[in-house]
Write a protein that holds these residues in place. Sequence first.
Motif, PDB file in Angstrom:
ATOM      1  N   SER A   1      -3.125   4.837   3.211  1.00 40.99           N
ATOM      2  CA  SER A   1      -2.768   3.897   2.150  1.00 40.99           C
ATOM      3  C   SER A   1      -3.436   2.543   2.371  1.00 40.99           C
ATOM      4  CB  SER A   1      -1.244   3.732   2.089  1.00 40.99           C
ATOM      5  OG  SER A   1      -0.598   4.970   1.875  1.00 40.99           O
TER       6      SER A   1
ATOM      7  N   LYS B   1      -4.879  17.186  -2.910  1.00 36.21           N
ATOM      8  CA  LYS B   1      -4.261  16.953  -4.219  1.00 36.21           C
ATOM      9  C   LYS B   1      -4.665  18.028  -5.221  1.00 36.21           C
ATOM     10  CE  LYS B   1      -2.322  14.220  -7.467  1.00 36.21           C
ATOM     11  NZ  LYS B   1      -0.943  13.737  -7.465  1.00 36.21           N
TER      12      LYS B   1
ATOM     13  N   VAL C   1       2.420   1.735  -3.477  1.00 39.02           N
ATOM     14  CA  VAL C   1       1.465   2.249  -4.466  1.00 39.02           C
ATOM     15  C   VAL C   1       1.175   3.723  -4.210  1.00 39.02           C
ATOM     16  CG1 VAL C   1      -0.893   2.047  -5.337  1.00 39.02           C
ATOM     17  CG2 VAL C   1       0.444  -0.019  -4.866  1.00 39.02           C
ATOM     18  N   ALA C   2       1.004   4.091  -2.926  1.00 39.55           N
ATOM     19  CA  ALA C   2       0.753   5.500  -2.594  1.00 39.55           C
ATOM     20  C   ALA C   2       1.946   6.365  -2.984  1.00 39.55           C
ATOM     21  CB  ALA C   2       0.464   5.636  -1.101  1.00 39.55           C
ATOM     22  N   GLY C   3       3.159   5.835  -2.788  1.00 39.16           N
ATOM     23  CA  GLY C   3       4.344   6.576  -3.221  1.00 39.16           C
ATOM     24  C   GLY C   3       4.397   6.720  -4.728  1.00 39.16           C
TER      25      GLY C   3
ATOM     26  N   THR D   1       2.178  10.313 -10.565  1.00 39.71           N
ATOM     27  CA  THR D   1       1.122  10.220 -11.572  1.00 39.71           C
ATOM     28  C   THR D   1       0.085  11.310 -11.316  1.00 39.71           C
ATOM     29  OG1 THR D   1      -0.390   8.779 -10.339  1.00 39.71           O
ATOM     30  CG2 THR D   1       1.439   7.716 -11.517  1.00 39.71           C
TER      31      THR D   1
ATOM     32  N   ALA E   1       1.875   6.915  -6.661  1.00 36.80           N
ATOM     33  CA  ALA E   1       0.832   7.862  -7.071  1.00 36.80           C
ATOM     34  C   ALA E   1       1.336   9.293  -7.117  1.00 36.80           C
ATOM     35  CB  ALA E   1      -0.365   7.762  -6.122  1.00 36.80           C
ATOM     36  N   ARG E   2       2.368   9.602  -6.352  1.00 33.53           N
ATOM     37  CA  ARG E   2       2.919  10.959  -6.351  1.00 33.53           C
ATOM     38  C   ARG E   2       3.552  11.309  -7.689  1.00 33.53           C
ATOM     39  NH1 ARG E   2       4.353  12.888  -0.692  1.00 33.53           N
ATOM     40  NH2 ARG E   2       3.123  11.548   0.669  1.00 33.53           N
TER      41      ARG E   2
ATOM     42  N   ALA F   1      -3.879   9.429  -5.062  1.00 34.35           N
ATOM     43  CA  ALA F   1      -3.471   8.174  -4.425  1.00 34.35           C
ATOM     44  C   ALA F   1      -4.652   7.285  -4.030  1.00 34.35           C
ATOM     45  CB  ALA F   1      -2.598   8.472  -3.205  1.00 34.35           C
TER      46      ALA F   1
ATOM     47  N   SER G   1       0.827  -1.205   0.000  1.00 29.92           N
ATOM     48  CA  SER G   1       0.000   0.000   0.000  1.00 29.92           C
ATOM     49  C   SER G   1       0.861   1.255   0.000  1.00 29.92           C
ATOM     50  CB  SER G   1      -0.920   0.008   1.227  1.00 29.92           C
ATOM     51  OG  SER G   1      -1.754  -1.118   1.240  1.00 29.92           O
TER      52      SER G   1
ATOM     53  N   LEU H   1      -5.743   5.189  -7.067  1.00 31.45           N
ATOM     54  CA  LEU H   1      -4.755   4.189  -7.473  1.00 31.45           C
ATOM     55  C   LEU H   1      -4.719   3.027  -6.481  1.00 31.45           C
ATOM     56  CD1 LEU H   1      -2.892   4.070  -9.923  1.00 31.45           C
ATOM     57  CD2 LEU H   1      -1.029   4.905  -8.490  1.00 31.45           C
ATOM     58  N   LEU H   2      -4.867   3.337  -5.197  1.00 34.34           N
ATOM     59  CA  LEU H   2      -4.861   2.285  -4.182  1.00 34.34           C
ATOM     60  C   LEU H   2      -6.096   1.389  -4.291  1.00 34.34           C
ATOM     61  CD1 LEU H   2      -3.557   4.494  -1.281  1.00 34.34           C
ATOM     62  CD2 LEU H   2      -2.503   2.331  -1.965  1.00 34.34           C
TER      63      LEU H   2
END
Length: 526
Positions: free
Chosen positions: A273, A134, A16-18, A23, A20-21, A27, A13, A30-31
């Motif tokens: 996350s 965001k 993936v959250a990292g 993209t 997302a930064r 987040a 998790s 994406l999660l």
Amino acid sequence: MEVLPLVALVAVSAAVAGLARWTPVPAPLLLVAAGLLAAYVPGVPSYALDPHIVLPLLLPPLLYTAGVDSSYLDLRANIRPVALLSVGYVLFATLAVGYVAYLVVPGLSLPVALVLGAVIAPPDAVAATAIARKLGLPNRITTILQGESLVNDATAITAYKVALAAAVGVSAGWAGGIAEFLLASVGGVGVGLLLMVPIHHLRTRLREPLLQNTLSLLIPFVAYAAAERVHASGVLAVVVVALYLGHRNWQVDFATRLQETAVWKMVAFILESVVFALIGLQLPVVLKGLGEYEGPDAVWYALVVFLAVVVARFVWVFPATFLPRVLSERVRRREPETNWKAPVIVGWAGMRGVVSLAIAFSVPMTVPHRNLILFLTFTTVIGTLVVQGLTLPPLIRVLRLPRRDAQAETLAEAQAQSEASRAADERLEELLAEPENALPPPLADRLRMVLERRRNAVWERLGEVNPVTGESADDVYRRLAGEMIEAEREVFVSLRDRRRIDDEMLRALLRRLDLEEAAAYREDSA
């Protein structure tokens, strides 16, 4: 849950959250997508949400960190729209969505339909905060969304308890439901008011940052458990304590604030996350028990409930925005002018999240159509997160909402710093004039230089940029300061490697450099 799957959940998790930064996708979305995909990867264990874990263990710290970061003054200034959304809208959505489900789903009784309405009524605190952060929404819209999401869980949980009592045949009627709602709300606020002053007093008396931060981690759980113990709203107790402590955080010593900020950022990052990944991972659990409602009928019910949730929010938001302004001169005088764009954004930003799923999983097995409630909650959560979450950024761009005025904010910051520096300068000269504070001229000049540097740093951000790099003078200064500190750091490490200094001395020297670097670099991310 075994240790290894839990560690894997947190690690993946966070990764993936990292990612997302890097993209344009928020987040949370994406999660959720990663959780949906991972749910059917061979070897991935089942992660069924346990409401006895989510509500008392995950919700309090998430609410606490959101409350501490919120502005008590801004929330007080917007108390009318916040109350209309966090209380009025949740009750309206409970009735409206529940009644639509009652009309559409054959065999679904009205009390059970209202249970479903209460479960999916509250927009999610984590989703609202993450998306607003965001997108950089205007201050007032962000405050309203955050304020709504801090309080609406309490309204929804209370409404759920009342509807559930009616569904299982132990209802005390409307009078009993209203009494339970008042007990939960007034009691939760009361517990928060009782706890906030002693907790703050203890925080200001402790002088050890490690002890203070340990206390900080315990506060949301203590407030939540104390309120729930007397059958009051633990959510409201946590929010009241968090708002008070956040408003008075300046009274805590600097070492605690620095450490506490880092600790809670890490906690919030991990929990947020994991929460959104868990939402996606519930798909197999939800589908497994759907039973008689599988197939096109289930899809039709899910679509109708999702549309009812979206439409009900707009039906409430527009009158709640404009009617008070039409009816009350006081509202027109106290609140800024608005147009149709702001309620469109607030209406479309009603993403649901993990609290709705946790409440749905807590529905007793004896309640009729429990599996359908769970399925419709899941599809509504996924639908709002994906559909509204993905379309909210382009909607904001199309509507051309005014963004935060960075130039005006920097100017206000510079003026505030100038006034503070002037007071500090006068105090310094008073102190230096006293015999017991005598300093050699170089040290006195160093104090003046530090003060002058702070005074000029913000004004420099308003100045011209470097034609080669596009940096302001302040940016160049901080970059060069960082290069100098890095050069010192490499020398210290080299001396340690050559056994000229030991590791304990290296840590002390590096900490001094870290503090200087932290002072030189202004934090730009929320």
